[in-house]
Write a protein that holds these residues in place. Structure first.
Motif, PDB file in Angstrom:
ATOM      1  N   ALA A 116       0.785  -1.064   0.042  1.00 14.81           N
ATOM      2  CA  ALA A 116       0.165  -0.016  -0.140  1.00 14.81           C
ATOM      3  C   ALA A 116       0.822   1.100   0.012  1.00 14.81           C
ATOM      4  CB  ALA A 116      -0.837   0.077   1.123  1.00 14.81           C
ATOM      5  N   ASP A 117       0.347   2.436  -0.809  1.00 16.16           N
ATOM      6  CA  ASP A 117       0.954   3.727  -0.474  1.00 16.16           C
ATOM      7  C   ASP A 117       0.362   4.547   0.025  1.00 16.16           C
ATOM      8  OD1 ASP A 117       3.306   5.503  -1.434  1.00 16.16           O
ATOM      9  OD2 ASP A 117       1.982   6.116  -3.012  1.00 16.16           O
ATOM     10  N   ASP A 118       0.698   5.723   0.763  1.00 15.11           N
ATOM     11  CA  ASP A 118       0.176   6.582   1.438  1.00 15.11           C
ATOM     12  C   ASP A 118      -0.733   6.272   2.515  1.00 15.11           C
ATOM     13  OD1 ASP A 118      -0.178   9.442   1.545  1.00 15.11           O
ATOM     14  OD2 ASP A 118      -2.227   9.259   0.694  1.00 15.11           O
ATOM     15  N   ARG A 119      -1.500   5.409   2.374  1.00 17.02           N
ATOM     16  CA  ARG A 119      -2.526   4.946   3.543  1.00 17.02           C
ATOM     17  C   ARG A 119      -2.246   3.122   3.542  1.00 17.02           C
ATOM     18  NH1 ARG A 119      -3.043   8.469   6.707  1.00 17.02           N
ATOM     19  NH2 ARG A 119      -3.325  10.465   5.798  1.00 17.02           N
ATOM     20  N   VAL A 120      -1.866   2.868   4.820  1.00 15.93           N
ATOM     21  CA  VAL A 120      -1.870   1.308   4.999  1.00 15.93           C
ATOM     22  C   VAL A 120      -2.487   1.050   6.242  1.00 15.93           C
ATOM     23  CG1 VAL A 120       0.093  -0.331   5.590  1.00 15.93           C
ATOM     24  CG2 VAL A 120       0.699   1.787   4.374  1.00 15.93           C
ATOM     25  N   LEU A 121      -3.396   0.102   6.086  1.00 13.74           N
ATOM     26  CA  LEU A 121      -4.186  -0.467   7.143  1.00 13.74           C
ATOM     27  C   LEU A 121      -3.399  -1.548   7.924  1.00 13.74           C
ATOM     28  CD1 LEU A 121      -7.492  -1.022   4.958  1.00 13.74           C
ATOM     29  CD2 LEU A 121      -6.686   1.004   6.623  1.00 13.74           C
ATOM     30  N   VAL A 122      -3.025  -1.299   9.113  1.00 16.02           N
ATOM     31  CA  VAL A 122      -2.409  -2.274  10.133  1.00 16.02           C
ATOM     32  C   VAL A 122      -3.161  -2.928  11.029  1.00 16.02           C
ATOM     33  CG1 VAL A 122      -0.117  -1.179   9.368  1.00 16.02           C
ATOM     34  CG2 VAL A 122      -1.309  -0.249  11.359  1.00 16.02           C
ATOM     35  N   SER A 123      -2.718  -4.204  11.340  1.00 17.78           N
ATOM     36  CA  SER A 123      -3.394  -4.646  12.454  1.00 17.78           C
ATOM     37  C   SER A 123      -2.379  -5.737  13.120  1.00 17.78           C
ATOM     38  CB  SER A 123      -4.815  -5.588  11.862  1.00 17.78           C
ATOM     39  OG  SER A 123      -4.499  -6.227  11.088  1.00 17.78           O
ATOM     40  N   ARG A 124      -2.638  -5.892  14.403  1.00 16.59           N
ATOM     41  CA  ARG A 124      -1.916  -7.288  15.089  1.00 16.59           C
ATOM     42  C   ARG A 124      -2.417  -8.567  14.547  1.00 16.59           C
ATOM     43  NH1 ARG A 124       0.985  -6.215  19.716  1.00 16.59           N
ATOM     44  NH2 ARG A 124       1.559  -8.293  20.492  1.00 16.59           N
ATOM     45  N   PHE A 125      -1.424  -9.369  14.244  1.00 16.94           N
ATOM     46  CA  PHE A 125      -1.453 -10.881  13.804  1.00 16.94           C
ATOM     47  C   PHE A 125      -0.634 -11.665  14.706  1.00 16.94           C
ATOM     48  CE2 PHE A 125      -1.200 -14.463  10.935  1.00 16.94           C
ATOM     49  CZ  PHE A 125      -2.465 -14.774  10.680  1.00 16.94           C
ATOM     50  N   GLY A 126      -1.200 -12.176  15.941  1.00 16.08           N
ATOM     51  CA  GLY A 126      -0.266 -12.763  16.928  1.00 16.08           C
ATOM     52  C   GLY A 126       0.729 -11.585  17.224  1.00 16.08           C
ATOM     53  N   GLU A 127       1.974 -12.026  16.984  1.00 13.76           N
ATOM     54  CA  GLU A 127       2.993 -10.939  17.589  1.00 13.76           C
ATOM     55  C   GLU A 127       3.346 -10.241  16.628  1.00 13.76           C
ATOM     56  OE1 GLU A 127       3.870 -10.378  20.903  1.00 13.76           O
ATOM     57  OE2 GLU A 127       2.249 -11.813  21.071  1.00 13.76           O
ATOM     58  N   HIS A 128       2.843 -10.084  15.402  1.00 16.07           N
ATOM     59  CA  HIS A 128       3.249  -9.705  14.089  1.00 16.07           C
ATOM     60  C   HIS A 128       2.439  -8.510  13.677  1.00 16.07           C
ATOM     61  CE1 HIS A 128       6.348 -12.718  13.443  1.00 16.07           C
ATOM     62  NE2 HIS A 128       5.201 -13.641  13.759  1.00 16.07           N
ATOM     63  N   LEU A 129       3.019  -7.631  12.822  1.00 13.92           N
ATOM     64  CA  LEU A 129       2.044  -6.601  12.128  1.00 13.92           C
ATOM     65  C   LEU A 129       1.768  -6.828  10.953  1.00 13.92           C
ATOM     66  CD1 LEU A 129       1.213  -3.614  12.805  1.00 13.92           C
ATOM     67  CD2 LEU A 129       3.175  -3.027  11.532  1.00 13.92           C
ATOM     68  N   LEU A 130       0.323  -6.790  10.735  1.00 10.39           N
ATOM     69  CA  LEU A 130      -0.118  -7.165   9.287  1.00 10.39           C
ATOM     70  C   LEU A 130      -0.363  -5.921   8.698  1.00 10.39           C
ATOM     71  CD1 LEU A 130      -0.995  -9.372   7.221  1.00 10.39           C
ATOM     72  CD2 LEU A 130      -3.231  -9.152   8.351  1.00 10.39           C
TER      73      LEU A 130
END
Length: 157
Positions: A52-66
């Motif tokens: 993604a460029d400019d806007r990235v949707l991030v969430s927690r996936f276990g101990e990782h960042l998705l």
């Protein structure tokens, strides 16, 4: 997946199986450096794609960042002063490293040891400061993060 999505101002790419999150203020050069990294990685025979460029949707996936892309901008990257380009992309990827573009003329010569970026949901990522204008940005990142080279070559430790 745990933790709701947070929309952050950044650019996310994947090279091989490593996800990179380019962070910094608007106009600093995140998109241009991410694009250059993808181009250089492909020239070296590596898989590379935009998340993604400019806007990235991030969430927690276990101990990782998705990282995920909002559907309306999937596969699009803004190349400042050039326009919007359509590039190879993936819908999501785990993020492992954050990249902060810096002005080499004003930035500290050596970054603090173990520097990290607090991404979201309590996840901290290793932070690499990448000088603007670096002719080979992906090679620079690999040079200062030997674990990336070792993973690619099948070595550990």
């Amino acid at each position: 997946m745990s933790g709701g999505e947070v929309n952050i101002h950044a650019t996310a790419i994947v090279v091989g199986t490593t996800g990179f999150l380019f962070v910094g203020p608007s106009g600093v050069g995140k998109s241009a450096l991410a694009f250059a990294c993808m181009h250089e990685a492909r020239a070296l025979g590596r898989f590379a794609a935009l998340i993604a460029d400019d806007r990235v949707l991030v969430s927690r996936f276990g101990e990782h960042l998705l990282a995920r892309c909002p559907p309306p901008i999937a596969g699009l990257i803004e190349l400042r002063h050039g326009g919007i380009a359509k590039v190879e992309h993936l819908p999501s990827a785990l993020i492992h490293v954050s990249i902060s573009p810096v002005d080499g003329a004003t930035a500290e010569r050596l970054p603090p040891e173990g520097e990290q970026f607090s991404a979201a949901h309590g996840i901290a990522l290793p932070l690499v400061r990448l000088p603007l204008g670096t002719p080979t940005p992906f090679s620079f990142i690999e040079a200062v993060m030997p674990a990336l080279r070792d993973d690619r070559n099948g070595r550990t430790g």
